[in-house]
Design a protein around this motif. Structure first.
Motif, PDB file in Angstrom:
ATOM      1  N   SER A 150     -27.289 -52.537  10.484  1.00 14.49           N
ATOM      2  CA  SER A 150     -27.974 -53.752  10.916  1.00 14.49           C
ATOM      3  C   SER A 150     -27.780 -54.893   9.921  1.00 14.49           C
ATOM      4  CB  SER A 150     -29.472 -53.483  11.103  1.00 14.49           C
ATOM      5  OG  SER A 150     -30.087 -53.154   9.857  1.00 14.49           O
ATOM      6  N   ARG A 151     -27.452 -54.543   8.650  1.00 13.62           N
ATOM      7  CA  ARG A 151     -27.278 -55.601   7.644  1.00 13.62           C
ATOM      8  C   ARG A 151     -26.001 -55.442   6.818  1.00 13.62           C
ATOM      9  NH1 ARG A 151     -32.329 -57.579   4.350  1.00 13.62           N
ATOM     10  NH2 ARG A 151     -31.011 -59.448   4.440  1.00 13.62           N
ATOM     11  N   TYR A 152     -25.255 -54.383   7.069  1.00 16.64           N
ATOM     12  CA  TYR A 152     -24.027 -54.145   6.309  1.00 16.64           C
ATOM     13  C   TYR A 152     -22.862 -53.849   7.240  1.00 16.64           C
ATOM     14  CZ  TYR A 152     -26.872 -53.225   2.069  1.00 16.64           C
ATOM     15  OH  TYR A 152     -27.738 -53.295   0.999  1.00 16.64           O
ATOM     16  N   ASP A 153     -21.668 -54.221   6.795  1.00 10.50           N
ATOM     17  CA  ASP A 153     -20.468 -53.578   7.313  1.00 10.50           C
ATOM     18  C   ASP A 153     -20.380 -52.214   6.632  1.00 10.50           C
ATOM     19  OD1 ASP A 153     -19.940 -56.023   8.507  1.00 10.50           O
ATOM     20  OD2 ASP A 153     -18.403 -56.602   7.046  1.00 10.50           O
ATOM     21  N   LEU A 154     -20.159 -51.165   7.398  1.00 13.37           N
ATOM     22  CA  LEU A 154     -19.992 -49.835   6.815  1.00 13.37           C
ATOM     23  C   LEU A 154     -18.522 -49.647   6.456  1.00 13.37           C
ATOM     24  CD1 LEU A 154     -22.157 -47.661   9.245  1.00 13.37           C
ATOM     25  CD2 LEU A 154     -22.888 -49.010   7.265  1.00 13.37           C
ATOM     26  N   VAL A 155     -18.250 -49.288   5.204  1.00 11.89           N
ATOM     27  CA  VAL A 155     -16.881 -49.209   4.705  1.00 11.89           C
ATOM     28  C   VAL A 155     -16.694 -47.899   3.938  1.00 11.89           C
ATOM     29  CG1 VAL A 155     -15.095 -50.299   3.276  1.00 11.89           C
ATOM     30  CG2 VAL A 155     -16.797 -51.724   4.452  1.00 11.89           C
ATOM     31  N   SER A 156     -15.555 -47.252   4.136  1.00 11.93           N
ATOM     32  CA  SER A 156     -15.189 -46.123   3.293  1.00 11.93           C
ATOM     33  C   SER A 156     -13.678 -46.154   3.071  1.00 11.93           C
ATOM     34  CB  SER A 156     -15.643 -44.791   3.889  1.00 11.93           C
ATOM     35  OG  SER A 156     -15.517 -43.756   2.925  1.00 11.93           O
ATOM     36  N   PHE A 157     -13.170 -45.171   2.344  1.00 11.93           N
ATOM     37  CA  PHE A 157     -11.769 -45.223   1.947  1.00 11.93           C
ATOM     38  C   PHE A 157     -11.275 -43.836   1.570  1.00 11.93           C
ATOM     39  CE2 PHE A 157     -14.331 -45.513  -1.786  1.00 11.93           C
ATOM     40  CZ  PHE A 157     -13.605 -45.023  -2.862  1.00 11.93           C
ATOM     41  N   ASP A 158      -9.974 -43.680   1.578  1.00 10.71           N
ATOM     42  CA  ASP A 158      -9.327 -42.504   1.007  1.00 10.71           C
ATOM     43  C   ASP A 158      -9.049 -42.817  -0.456  1.00 10.71           C
ATOM     44  OD1 ASP A 158      -9.338 -41.335   3.489  1.00 10.71           O
ATOM     45  OD2 ASP A 158      -7.158 -41.312   3.751  1.00 10.71           O
ATOM     46  N   PRO A 159      -9.751 -42.181  -1.398  1.00  9.47           N
ATOM     47  CA  PRO A 159      -9.442 -42.442  -2.801  1.00  9.47           C
ATOM     48  C   PRO A 159      -7.993 -42.080  -3.122  1.00  9.47           C
ATOM     49  CG  PRO A 159     -11.538 -41.294  -2.583  1.00  9.47           C
ATOM     50  CD  PRO A 159     -10.878 -41.254  -1.240  1.00  9.47           C
ATOM     51  N   ARG A 160      -7.463 -42.672  -4.153  1.00  7.19           N
ATOM     52  CA  ARG A 160      -6.075 -42.403  -4.551  1.00  7.19           C
ATOM     53  C   ARG A 160      -5.855 -40.897  -4.710  1.00  7.19           C
ATOM     54  NH1 ARG A 160      -4.315 -45.281  -9.464  1.00  7.19           N
ATOM     55  NH2 ARG A 160      -5.067 -47.153  -8.400  1.00  7.19           N
ATOM     56  N   GLY A 161      -4.746 -40.438  -4.151  1.00 12.34           N
ATOM     57  CA  GLY A 161      -4.436 -39.009  -4.146  1.00 12.34           C
ATOM     58  C   GLY A 161      -4.965 -38.268  -2.947  1.00 12.34           C
ATOM     59  N   VAL A 162      -5.742 -38.952  -2.100  1.00 10.15           N
ATOM     60  CA  VAL A 162      -6.400 -38.336  -0.947  1.00 10.15           C
ATOM     61  C   VAL A 162      -5.829 -38.916   0.340  1.00 10.15           C
ATOM     62  CG1 VAL A 162      -8.589 -38.015   0.264  1.00 10.15           C
ATOM     63  CG2 VAL A 162      -8.527 -37.981  -2.251  1.00 10.15           C
ATOM     64  N   GLY A 163      -5.553 -38.066   1.306  1.00 12.01           N
ATOM     65  CA  GLY A 163      -5.183 -38.534   2.634  1.00 12.01           C
ATOM     66  C   GLY A 163      -4.047 -39.538   2.603  1.00 12.01           C
ATOM     67  N   GLY A 167      -1.522 -39.301  -0.747  1.00 13.60           N
ATOM     68  CA  GLY A 167      -2.131 -37.992  -0.844  1.00 13.60           C
ATOM     69  C   GLY A 167      -1.278 -36.982  -1.589  1.00 13.60           C
ATOM     70  N   VAL A 168      -1.891 -36.292  -2.532  1.00 15.20           N
ATOM     71  CA  VAL A 168      -1.201 -35.259  -3.316  1.00 15.20           C
ATOM     72  C   VAL A 168      -0.879 -34.072  -2.416  1.00 15.20           C
ATOM     73  CG1 VAL A 168      -1.504 -33.586  -5.187  1.00 15.20           C
ATOM     74  CG2 VAL A 168      -2.301 -35.952  -5.470  1.00 15.20           C
ATOM     75  N   ARG A 169       0.326 -33.559  -2.560  1.00 11.10           N
ATOM     76  CA  ARG A 169       0.705 -32.321  -1.887  1.00 11.10           C
ATOM     77  C   ARG A 169       1.206 -31.327  -2.925  1.00 11.10           C
ATOM     78  NH1 ARG A 169      -1.516 -30.689   2.761  1.00 11.10           N
ATOM     79  NH2 ARG A 169      -0.896 -31.892   4.584  1.00 11.10           N
ATOM     80  N   CYS A 170       0.731 -30.094  -2.821  1.00 11.60           N
ATOM     81  CA  CYS A 170       1.161 -29.042  -3.738  1.00 11.60           C
ATOM     82  C   CYS A 170       1.969 -28.022  -2.954  1.00 11.60           C
ATOM     83  CB  CYS A 170      -0.062 -28.436  -4.430  1.00 11.60           C
ATOM     84  SG  CYS A 170      -0.984 -29.648  -5.437  1.00 11.60           S
ATOM     85  N   LEU A 171       1.446 -26.836  -2.785  1.00 11.34           N
ATOM     86  CA  LEU A 171       2.120 -25.842  -1.955  1.00 11.34           C
ATOM     87  C   LEU A 171       1.951 -26.174  -0.483  1.00 11.34           C
ATOM     88  CD1 LEU A 171       1.089 -22.487  -3.679  1.00 11.34           C
ATOM     89  CD2 LEU A 171       3.358 -23.531  -3.700  1.00 11.34           C
ATOM     90  N   ASP A 172       2.919 -25.794   0.324  1.00 12.99           N
ATOM     91  CA  ASP A 172       2.745 -25.844   1.767  1.00 12.99           C
ATOM     92  C   ASP A 172       1.489 -25.051   2.125  1.00 12.99           C
ATOM     93  OD1 ASP A 172       3.336 -23.956   4.345  1.00 12.99           O
ATOM     94  OD2 ASP A 172       4.030 -26.007   4.682  1.00 12.99           O
ATOM     95  N   PRO A 173       0.630 -25.559   3.041  1.00  6.95           N
ATOM     96  CA  PRO A 173      -0.636 -24.878   3.334  1.00  6.95           C
ATOM     97  C   PRO A 173      -0.483 -23.400   3.679  1.00  6.95           C
ATOM     98  CG  PRO A 173      -0.632 -27.044   4.336  1.00  6.95           C
ATOM     99  CD  PRO A 173       0.742 -26.841   3.770  1.00  6.95           C
ATOM    100  N   GLU A 209       3.223 -30.805  -9.383  1.00  2.86           N
ATOM    101  CA  GLU A 209       4.078 -31.665 -10.201  1.00  2.86           C
ATOM    102  C   GLU A 209       5.398 -31.949  -9.482  1.00  2.86           C
ATOM    103  OE1 GLU A 209       5.456 -32.035 -14.831  1.00  2.86           O
ATOM    104  OE2 GLU A 209       5.255 -30.020 -13.974  1.00  2.86           O
ATOM    105  N   LYS A 210       5.946 -30.946  -8.840  1.00  2.00           N
ATOM    106  CA  LYS A 210       7.223 -31.125  -8.140  1.00  2.00           C
ATOM    107  C   LYS A 210       7.085 -32.095  -6.972  1.00  2.00           C
ATOM    108  CE  LYS A 210      10.714 -28.612  -5.446  1.00  2.00           C
ATOM    109  NZ  LYS A 210      11.142 -27.294  -4.912  1.00  2.00           N
ATOM    110  N   ASN A 211       6.015 -31.956  -6.194  1.00  2.00           N
ATOM    111  CA  ASN A 211       5.882 -32.729  -4.961  1.00  2.00           C
ATOM    112  C   ASN A 211       5.148 -34.058  -5.133  1.00  2.00           C
ATOM    113  OD1 ASN A 211       7.157 -30.721  -3.388  1.00  2.00           O
ATOM    114  ND2 ASN A 211       5.249 -29.569  -3.261  1.00  2.00           N
ATOM    115  N   SER A 212       4.310 -34.169  -6.187  1.00  2.00           N
ATOM    116  CA  SER A 212       3.496 -35.379  -6.351  1.00  2.00           C
ATOM    117  C   SER A 212       3.388 -35.822  -7.805  1.00  2.00           C
ATOM    118  CB  SER A 212       2.084 -35.130  -5.792  1.00  2.00           C
ATOM    119  OG  SER A 212       2.114 -34.808  -4.421  1.00  2.00           O
ATOM    120  N   GLY A 213       4.386 -35.453  -8.607  1.00  2.00           N
ATOM    121  CA  GLY A 213       4.298 -35.744 -10.028  1.00  2.00           C
ATOM    122  C   GLY A 213       4.183 -37.213 -10.359  1.00  2.00           C
ATOM    123  N   ASP A 214       4.694 -38.094  -9.491  1.00  2.00           N
ATOM    124  CA  ASP A 214       4.652 -39.528  -9.792  1.00  2.00           C
ATOM    125  C   ASP A 214       3.243 -40.097  -9.717  1.00  2.00           C
ATOM    126  OD1 ASP A 214       4.556 -39.039  -7.057  1.00  2.00           O
ATOM    127  OD2 ASP A 214       5.606 -40.889  -6.519  1.00  2.00           O
TER     128      ASP A 214
END
Length: 550
Positions: A150-163, A167-173, A209-214
């Motif tokens: 009623s008084r705010y815009d509702l806002v959220s986000f994917d933090p860095r490394g998420v989604g 998004g960080v990827r390690c082993l295949d699921p 490290e191999k898939n998301s080391g950067d």
């Protein structure tokens, strides 16, 4: 076994997995580059940082979540027709070097449904984890926050490394599940089983490290807090109005430390203890889950359940069941088996919300009769057992329809925490964990090895949250919280500094308090966020009776 990610929001309300929060450190150290917005301390750094402050956010209708966010359908409009909008904000990948590479941070919002003259600004949410996608979580929880819209815009986000935010990827699921199935997460010996657990963590770290080391060195809580201040500016708000849950309270505390002058109306619910290192937090959680299970057992006795004549007998029965199922898993009607780990997963997940107690009671009683179906279903719904299961026919091998929440959890936790424990460290502390909880303690103790072999040095033992000069922040603690035990709220208040933390107690059960729907808690949160009226520090909200549900 859990470590403390916020299941109340991420699992029960549709973003997946049993959370826990090995809520570890994020103190601004040498990587921090200084206090609020100093751009690394040079004029050039400030100039480079300023280019990000000049960007314009291009909001568009949200698409369906990507596979790395968990997949699914595009968020439906709200009942009043308001459509969900998404955008990508560019931020420095390395806040110490804003002239370098950038990273895209995905945001989602629903504009206020009230009179624009009454609009306060944006209310930014972090629902916990670390690792949960705010972009996929917020739409599912929107009914809980409709009054705030009623008084705010509702806002959220994917933090860095998420989604969708790199998004960080390690082993295949599927490979991760297969590797985990071959390792005992609670070693019974001092040799091969322990070595296998250490090797699994090293295998995952190497894959990360191999898939998301950067991106791995730049996904910590301090960096995410700096991203939030950039969001505040780009959203057009002088102050950051914030609602953090579970790990989100740690993120909020770090933000307050870095930017005390920019804090607006902030609520921290399910408060992380900022004085703990990883091992101390795991030990506190062992006690928290034990207390919560004893409360469940008290209620079970009141329901005249068949698990035991008193609380002590019910707790002992659960320990005995876990040991027996470890030795001889119980076949289920679908051809699977219920083992001891899955029994603990089902119990643990059910303790995140009191509304799940009746289902847990039914499941435990069924196991004593040789029927493991209910508890296996609970374990699959609330834990990790079901991850990597059947997928839709149109899913592809290179894009598994599964979020990166687990990978992001590990990456952020290990980036924040400087703790690197060895098996010898765990064995030395194991008696304390068993004393705190014979059911939950051993698994939480061995989870301390999760950062073994991590390629990035962690930031500190615990987060720095001191925020002298910040306005009042409402801290909501739950006396029965298993994942972020109640003492954390008082310690957060102490560390924030005199006059900053205002404590509100919910004398209830489950992880967090606002999600419980308790009218007293919700009224207090609404009064502060909407009207700026804080409760008196130390106010206690009593729970409403749990419906009889056997």
């Amino acid at each position: 076994m859990p470590s403390a990610r916020a299941i109340s929001t991420a699992v029960l309300l549709s973003t997946a997995t049993l959370l826990s929060c090995s809520l570890t450190a994020c103190a601004p150290t040498a990587r921090d580059g200084g206090r609020a917005g100093d751009g690394g301390g040079t004029a050039t750094g400030a100039q480079d940082e300023n280019r990000f402050r000049k960007q314009t956010l291009n909001w568009k209708d949200c698409p369906a979540p990507s596979p790395i966010q968990g997949g699914g359908e595009a968020p439906a409009p709200l009942p009043d027709g308001t459509r969900w909008q998404c955008t990508t904000m560019q931020a420095p990948l390395d806040w110490k070097n804003p002239s370098g590479e950038s990273i895209g941070i995905e945001l989602i919002r629903a504009r206020t449904g009230g009179d624009t003259d009454d609009r306060i600004g944006s209310l930014l949410f972090n629902f916990g984890g670390p690792g949960a996608s705010g972009v996929t979580t917020l739409p599912g929880l929107a009914p809980d926050y409709e009054k705030l819209r009623s008084r705010y815009d509702l806002v959220s986000f994917d933090p860095r490394g998420v989604g969708n935010s790199r998004g960080v990827r390690c082993l295949d699921p599927d490979a991760a599940e297969e590797a985990a199935d071959e390792v005992d997460e609670i070693p019974d010996d001092g040799g091969d089983e322990t070595d296998a657990l250490v090797e699994l963590n090293r295998l995952i770290a190497a894959a990360c490290e191999k898939n998301s080391g950067d991106v791995l060195p730049y996904v910590g809580t301090t960096e995410a807090a700096r991203d939030m201040d950039l969001m505040r500016h780009l959203l057009g708000d002088e102050k950051l109005h914030y609602f953090g849950i579970s790990y989100g309270t740690q993120l909020g505390g770090v933000y307050a430390h870095l930017f005390p002058e920019n804090v607006g109306r902030a609520v921290l619910d399910g408060v992380v203890d900022p004085t703990h290192d990883m091992m101390e937090e795991a030990l506190a959680q062992a006690g928290g889950f034990q207390l919560a299970f004893e409360h469940f057992a008290d209620w079970c006795v009141e329901q005249r359940c068949t698990l035991g004549e008193d609380t002590e007998a019910i707790v002992a029965a659960a320990v005995e069941l876990e040991a027996g199922l470890d030795e001889t898993p119980l076949p289920t009607s679908d051809g699977n088996e219920l083992d001891g780990d899955e029994l603990v997963e089902a119990i643990t997940g059910s303790l995140y919300s009191q509304t799940l107690w009746p289902a847990l009671l039914v499941g435990l009683e069924a196991v004593t009769r040789g029927d493991g179906d209910v508890l296996l279903d609970l374990a699959e719904a609330l834990g990790q057992h079901g991850s990597g299961g059947d997928t839709d026919d149109d899913s592809t091998d290179d894009e598994p329809d599964e979020s990166n929440e687990n990978d992001a959890f590990k990456a952020i936790t290990c980036d924040d925490s400087s703790d690197r424990y060895t098996p010898a460290d765990v064995r030395a502390r194991l008696p304390e964990f068993v004393e705190a909880s014979p059911l939950f303690g051993p698994g939480l103790a061995w989870s301390a090895l999760s950062c073994a072999g991590w390629p990035v040095p962690g930031e500190a033992e615990h987060p720095e949250v001191s925020a002298p000069g910040a306005p009042p922040i409402l801290l909501v603690g739950n006396t029965g919280d298993p994942a972020t035990p109640y003492a954390g709220a008082a310690r957060m208040a102490e560390r924030l500094g005199k006059g900053v933390g205002v404590e509100l107690t919910y004398d209830g059960e489950g992880h967090g308090a606002f999600d419980s729907g308790n009218p007293c808690v919700r009224d207090a949160v609404h009064a502060y966020l909407l009207d700026g009226r804080l409760p008196k520090s130390g106010t206690v909200c009593e729970p409403e009776p749990l419906p009889e549900g056997k």
